[in-house]
Design a protein around this motif. Sequence first.
Motif, PDB file in Angstrom:
ATOM      1  N   LEU A  90       0.858  -1.177   0.000  1.00 17.28           N
ATOM      2  CA  LEU A  90       0.000   0.000   0.000  1.00 17.28           C
ATOM      3  C   LEU A  90       0.898   1.232   0.000  1.00 17.28           C
ATOM      4  O   LEU A  90       1.626   1.479   0.963  1.00 17.28           O
ATOM      5  N   VAL A  91       0.830   2.010  -1.066  1.00 23.15           N
ATOM      6  CA  VAL A  91       1.713   3.162  -1.226  1.00 23.15           C
ATOM      7  C   VAL A  91       0.901   4.448  -1.122  1.00 23.15           C
ATOM      8  O   VAL A  91       0.027   4.704  -1.971  1.00 23.15           O
ATOM      9  N   THR A  92       1.148   5.252  -0.088  1.00 26.30           N
ATOM     10  CA  THR A  92       0.446   6.525   0.026  1.00 26.30           C
ATOM     11  C   THR A  92       1.032   7.510  -0.986  1.00 26.30           C
ATOM     12  O   THR A  92       2.235   7.593  -1.178  1.00 26.30           O
ATOM     13  N   SER A  93       0.131   8.253  -1.632  1.00 29.42           N
ATOM     14  CA  SER A  93       0.562   9.181  -2.668  1.00 29.42           C
ATOM     15  C   SER A  93      -0.450  10.308  -2.770  1.00 29.42           C
ATOM     16  O   SER A  93      -1.519  10.257  -2.164  1.00 29.42           O
ATOM     17  N   SER A  94      -0.099  11.331  -3.539  1.00 25.93           N
ATOM     18  CA  SER A  94      -1.039  12.409  -3.839  1.00 25.93           C
ATOM     19  C   SER A  94      -1.101  12.580  -5.342  1.00 25.93           C
ATOM     20  O   SER A  94      -0.247  12.065  -6.085  1.00 25.93           O
ATOM     21  N   HIS A  95      -2.090  13.320  -5.808  1.00 25.01           N
ATOM     22  CA  HIS A  95      -2.268  13.471  -7.251  1.00 25.01           C
ATOM     23  C   HIS A  95      -1.076  14.149  -7.906  1.00 25.01           C
ATOM     24  O   HIS A  95      -0.805  13.934  -9.086  1.00 25.01           O
ATOM     25  N   LYS A  96      -0.354  14.960  -7.157  1.00 23.97           N
ATOM     26  CA  LYS A  96       0.798  15.680  -7.717  1.00 23.97           C
ATOM     27  C   LYS A  96       1.997  14.766  -7.954  1.00 23.97           C
ATOM     28  O   LYS A  96       2.925  15.146  -8.666  1.00 23.97           O
ATOM     29  N   GLN A  97       1.982  13.587  -7.382  1.00 20.27           N
ATOM     30  CA  GLN A  97       3.164  12.727  -7.413  1.00 20.27           C
ATOM     31  C   GLN A  97       3.104  11.697  -8.550  1.00 20.27           C
ATOM     32  O   GLN A  97       3.446  10.536  -8.371  1.00 20.27           O
ATOM     33  N   LEU A  98       2.699  12.144  -9.713  1.00 20.07           N
ATOM     34  CA  LEU A  98       2.572  11.257 -10.863  1.00 20.07           C
ATOM     35  C   LEU A  98       3.920  10.642 -11.242  1.00 20.07           C
ATOM     36  O   LEU A  98       4.010   9.441 -11.516  1.00 20.07           O
ATOM     37  N   VAL A 122       1.050  -7.346   4.555  1.00 13.60           N
ATOM     38  CA  VAL A 122       0.768  -6.039   3.976  1.00 13.60           C
ATOM     39  C   VAL A 122       1.932  -5.118   4.326  1.00 13.60           C
ATOM     40  O   VAL A 122       2.468  -5.183   5.432  1.00 13.60           O
ATOM     41  N   MET A 123       2.308  -4.282   3.386  1.00 15.23           N
ATOM     42  CA  MET A 123       3.295  -3.246   3.663  1.00 15.23           C
ATOM     43  C   MET A 123       2.690  -1.890   3.364  1.00 15.23           C
ATOM     44  O   MET A 123       2.067  -1.694   2.328  1.00 15.23           O
ATOM     45  N   LYS A 124       2.854  -0.964   4.297  1.00  9.93           N
ATOM     46  CA  LYS A 124       2.494   0.432   4.036  1.00  9.93           C
ATOM     47  C   LYS A 124       3.790   1.201   3.832  1.00  9.93           C
ATOM     48  O   LYS A 124       4.714   1.120   4.649  1.00  9.93           O
ATOM     49  N   THR A 125       3.876   1.930   2.724  1.00  8.96           N
ATOM     50  CA  THR A 125       5.067   2.716   2.456  1.00  8.96           C
ATOM     51  C   THR A 125       4.675   3.986   1.719  1.00  8.96           C
ATOM     52  O   THR A 125       3.500   4.224   1.428  1.00  8.96           O
ATOM     53  N   ASP A 126       5.676   4.822   1.412  1.00  9.93           N
ATOM     54  CA  ASP A 126       5.435   6.110   0.771  1.00  9.93           C
ATOM     55  C   ASP A 126       5.981   6.114  -0.653  1.00  9.93           C
ATOM     56  O   ASP A 126       6.708   5.196  -1.067  1.00  9.93           O
ATOM     57  N   SER A 127       5.669   7.167  -1.391  1.00 10.37           N
ATOM     58  CA  SER A 127       6.014   7.203  -2.811  1.00 10.37           C
ATOM     59  C   SER A 127       7.431   7.699  -3.082  1.00 10.37           C
ATOM     60  O   SER A 127       7.864   7.721  -4.235  1.00 10.37           O
ATOM     61  N   ASP A 128       8.177   8.094  -2.032  1.00  9.88           N
ATOM     62  CA  ASP A 128       9.573   8.501  -2.226  1.00  9.88           C
ATOM     63  C   ASP A 128      10.524   7.454  -1.656  1.00  9.88           C
ATOM     64  O   ASP A 128      11.565   7.771  -1.093  1.00  9.88           O
ATOM     65  N   MET A 129      10.139   6.192  -1.838  1.00  7.13           N
ATOM     66  CA  MET A 129      10.888   5.086  -1.236  1.00  7.13           C
ATOM     67  C   MET A 129      11.429   4.116  -2.290  1.00  7.13           C
ATOM     68  O   MET A 129      10.814   3.896  -3.329  1.00  7.13           O
ATOM     69  N   PHE A 130      12.577   3.539  -1.979  1.00  4.13           N
ATOM     70  CA  PHE A 130      13.048   2.336  -2.652  1.00  4.13           C
ATOM     71  C   PHE A 130      12.618   1.156  -1.788  1.00  4.13           C
ATOM     72  O   PHE A 130      12.833   1.162  -0.570  1.00  4.13           O
ATOM     73  N   VAL A 131      11.997   0.158  -2.394  1.00  8.26           N
ATOM     74  CA  VAL A 131      11.585  -1.047  -1.675  1.00  8.26           C
ATOM     75  C   VAL A 131      12.153  -2.261  -2.397  1.00  8.26           C
ATOM     76  O   VAL A 131      11.898  -2.453  -3.586  1.00  8.26           O
ATOM     77  N   ASN A 132      12.915  -3.058  -1.693  1.00  8.32           N
ATOM     78  CA  ASN A 132      13.460  -4.295  -2.240  1.00  8.32           C
ATOM     79  C   ASN A 132      12.458  -5.406  -1.944  1.00  8.32           C
ATOM     80  O   ASN A 132      12.519  -6.069  -0.910  1.00  8.32           O
ATOM     81  N   VAL A 133      11.516  -5.577  -2.870  1.00  9.59           N
ATOM     82  CA  VAL A 133      10.421  -6.524  -2.664  1.00  9.59           C
ATOM     83  C   VAL A 133      10.943  -7.956  -2.572  1.00  9.59           C
ATOM     84  O   VAL A 133      10.443  -8.766  -1.784  1.00  9.59           O
ATOM     85  N   GLY A 134      11.962  -8.266  -3.350  1.00 10.47           N
ATOM     86  CA  GLY A 134      12.517  -9.617  -3.328  1.00 10.47           C
ATOM     87  C   GLY A 134      13.134  -9.974  -1.989  1.00 10.47           C
ATOM     88  O   GLY A 134      12.887 -11.050  -1.441  1.00 10.47           O
ATOM     89  N   TYR A 135      13.938  -9.060  -1.466  1.00 11.58           N
ATOM     90  CA  TYR A 135      14.588  -9.319  -0.178  1.00 11.58           C
ATOM     91  C   TYR A 135      13.564  -9.350   0.950  1.00 11.58           C
ATOM     92  O   TYR A 135      13.650 -10.172   1.863  1.00 11.58           O
ATOM     93  N   LEU A 136      12.567  -8.466   0.882  1.00 15.03           N
ATOM     94  CA  LEU A 136      11.502  -8.463   1.883  1.00 15.03           C
ATOM     95  C   LEU A 136      10.762  -9.794   1.870  1.00 15.03           C
ATOM     96  O   LEU A 136      10.497 -10.378   2.929  1.00 15.03           O
ATOM     97  N   THR A 137      10.418 -10.277   0.687  1.00 16.02           N
ATOM     98  CA  THR A 137       9.726 -11.564   0.576  1.00 16.02           C
ATOM     99  C   THR A 137      10.565 -12.688   1.173  1.00 16.02           C
ATOM    100  O   THR A 137      10.052 -13.540   1.916  1.00 16.02           O
TER     101      THR A 137
END
Length: 290
Positions: free
Chosen positions: A60-68, A132-147
Amino acid sequence: MDFMKMRLVYAFILMMGTLCFYFSMGPFEEPPLVLKKGHKKFLQLPDIDCNQKPPFLVLLVTSSHKQLAARMAIRKTWGRETEVQGQRVKTLFLLGASDSFLNFKDDYYNLTLKTLMGMEWVHHFCPQAAFVMKTDSDMFVNVGYLTDLLLKKNKTSRFFTGYIKPHEIPIRKKSSKWFVSKFEYPWDRYPPFCSGTGYVFSSDVASKVFNVSESVPFLKLEDVFVGLCLAKLNIRPEELHTEPTFFPGGLRFSVCRFKKIVTCHYVSPQNLLTYWQALENSQEQVCSDV
């Protein structure tokens, strides 16, 4: 009085439907689709059937309309992952209907509400997810390592992890972005919580937090508020790994370093694309554990 105002705003937002879920696949953002459930509405629900194909991990990535630009970069990098080590992954963006909703601005108050509504979506529509992961739109997420780490942890209930802040105190300086008054929070210390830049939890926690949230005093600081809910549920955040893996303060990029982290904050869209390309080009590179 402020507390009651925020509760009323939250209830009104839920009724009017200010949450948009944008599915991570596909390069374009589509017009909102209204779907009713009881008296509540979500705009732009993703086309996902968790009954038929339960995801292992929902992001789940929090974002705003400006962050296209940020959303586009995420879709081209870690948000495009659909299967990791045989486990299904889904990335969803949490947006409000607009940047301003009556006297409700897209700020920290909004972030708490977005997070709660994201948990409500998991509760109603995707409780079959393992994590579930909650994160923000200015993040690097290593989905493979997390899994990989979640599979090794093998704890699928009452689990909550991230960058743990065990002894934080409220900031009382009014000029601070994180100011919290004595009226809002009269105690001298927060319960343990995880940095809102990125935290991970078993899906049962989403339901538990959503259900208990109505009885917890509202705070604009989303990560602290979730920590208050966890304290009431007697769920204590725990480490995901013996080594640090969540970096809310940012981190200098190197291929070997970023292969062994879960999150890094303050990553611009362009840097995210650059980092991801470097990682993809170094699949065969051997990194020392030192």
